[in-house]
Design a protein around this motif. Sequence first.
Motif, short mmCIF file in Angstrom:
data_model
loop_
_atom_site.label_atom_id
_atom_site.label_comp_id
_atom_site.label_asym_id
_atom_site.label_seq_id
_atom_site.Cartn_x
_atom_site.Cartn_y
_atom_site.Cartn_z
N SER A 182 0.84 -1.20 0.00
CA SER A 182 0.00 0.00 0.00
C SER A 182 0.87 1.25 0.00
N LEU A 183 2.14 1.09 0.43
CA LEU A 183 3.10 2.19 0.48
C LEU A 183 4.42 1.72 -0.11
N SER A 233 -0.46 1.72 -10.89
CA SER A 233 -1.85 2.01 -11.26
C SER A 233 -2.86 1.26 -10.40
N ASP A 234 -2.42 0.27 -9.67
CA ASP A 234 -3.32 -0.55 -8.86
C ASP A 234 -3.87 0.31 -7.71
N PRO A 235 -5.19 0.34 -7.52
CA PRO A 235 -5.78 1.18 -6.47
C PRO A 235 -5.39 0.77 -5.06
N ARG A 236 -4.84 -0.43 -4.87
CA ARG A 236 -4.39 -0.83 -3.53
C ARG A 236 -3.13 -0.06 -3.10
N LEU A 286 -1.61 8.96 -9.22
CA LEU A 286 -1.01 9.46 -7.98
C LEU A 286 -0.68 10.94 -8.14
N ARG A 287 -0.91 11.71 -7.08
CA ARG A 287 -0.68 13.15 -7.12
C ARG A 287 0.26 13.56 -6.00
N ASN A 330 -8.90 9.05 -3.10
CA ASN A 330 -9.99 8.07 -2.99
C ASN A 330 -9.47 6.64 -3.00
N SER A 331 -8.44 6.36 -2.18
CA SER A 331 -7.91 5.00 -2.04
C SER A 331 -8.95 4.12 -1.38
N PRO A 332 -8.91 2.80 -1.67
CA PRO A 332 -9.83 1.89 -0.99
C PRO A 332 -9.51 1.78 0.49
#
Length: 87
Positions: free
Chosen positions: A7-8, A29-32, A59-60, A85-87
């Motif tokens: 996640s990080l 690109s994976d939202p996780r 990612l910003r 808007n991460s899960p």
Amino acid sequence: NSSPFPSLIKLDVDGLEENILAGGMGVLSDPRLRSILVEVSDAPGEPSKIPAILEKAGLRPSSVSDWVYENSGFKCRNTIFERRNSP
């Protein structure tokens, strides 16, 4: 038995960041993946491609360190990029 998805990420490779990031778009690109810390280097007249690569992955930039390292005209700063808007 598989490892959990990160996640990080902290990327510290001294000059190879753009190549590694460009080759890692599947993970980036994976939202996780919620955030990545990477050293962004700018040369005079040649801005880093890292922000554009990470923006393409969703990612910003959210935080830039006060610490600045200068070497041969390059200015380097640690920057955290986060996914909105991460899960």
